[in-house]
Design an enzyme around this catalytic site. Sequence first.
Site, short mmCIF file in Angstrom:
data_model
loop_
_atom_site.label_atom_id
_atom_site.label_comp_id
_atom_site.label_asym_id
_atom_site.label_seq_id
_atom_site.Cartn_x
_atom_site.Cartn_y
_atom_site.Cartn_z
N CYS A 70 0.88 -1.17 0.00
CA CYS A 70 0.00 0.00 0.00
C CYS A 70 0.92 1.23 0.00
CB CYS A 70 -1.00 -0.02 1.16
SG CYS A 70 -0.29 0.12 2.81
N THR A 72 2.02 3.52 2.36
CA THR A 72 3.05 3.55 3.40
C THR A 72 3.42 2.16 3.92
OG1 THR A 72 1.33 3.68 5.08
CG2 THR A 72 2.24 5.78 4.29
N HIS A 103 15.77 -12.08 11.96
CA HIS A 103 15.41 -11.92 13.38
C HIS A 103 13.94 -12.15 13.65
CE1 HIS A 103 19.03 -9.17 14.66
NE2 HIS A 103 19.41 -10.22 13.94
N HIS A 138 16.12 -15.68 18.68
CA HIS A 138 15.04 -15.02 17.95
C HIS A 138 13.76 -15.88 17.97
CE1 HIS A 138 17.86 -12.00 16.81
NE2 HIS A 138 18.66 -12.92 16.28
C1 RB5 Z 1 -4.12 5.27 0.23
O1 RB5 Z 1 -4.22 6.62 -0.11
C2 RB5 Z 1 -3.23 5.09 1.43
O2 RB5 Z 1 -3.81 5.63 2.57
C3 RB5 Z 1 -2.90 3.62 1.63
O3 RB5 Z 1 -2.29 3.13 0.48
C4 RB5 Z 1 -1.94 3.28 2.76
O4 RB5 Z 1 -0.80 4.09 2.71
C5 RB5 Z 1 -2.51 3.18 4.09
O5 RB5 Z 1 -1.87 2.77 5.06
#
Ligand code: RB5
Length: 159
Positions: A70, A72, A103, A138
Amino acid sequence: MPDPTGKILLASDHAGFALKEALEAELKSLGYAVEDLGPATDASTDYADYAHPLAERVSRGEVERGVLLCGTGLGMSYTANRYPHVRAAVAWTPEVAALAREHNDANVLVLPARFVGTEEGKAILKAWLDTPFAGGRHARRIAKIERDAESNSSTEESR
Ligand code: RB5
């Protein structure tokens, strides 16, 4: 390195779509069987709708490994890590991906697609595929992750 005949599940939201397509081609060229759980286009979608089906299958042991993408990496990892036995690691460099295997025995790789380029994404994927879990101390630490929330809260109460 995971069994190259073992299937790897792949899913993203719209922000991870383009990198998902590139990583699917890369996995296939490396000889892995891949099941793409979607989406099929980069139209706006909700990450949890794609993380749940992948994490559920890894959690029950039907498939050993999965890759989620996604923007982030955070929404995908929040969702996948709600499932027992799923260890979903957000990795933004090959070094982090290798440590997530060595780990943390990460069985799900999560890529922050808005912050890594295609070649970097492929290098992160390769590091995660090729690095074995180190075990030893670990393994003890990972065993403690599965302690349930109930036993954690009773520790709180007895303080
Ligand atoms: C989408 O705009 C964004 O919020 C999603 O891809 C992600 O980064 C959410 O955690």
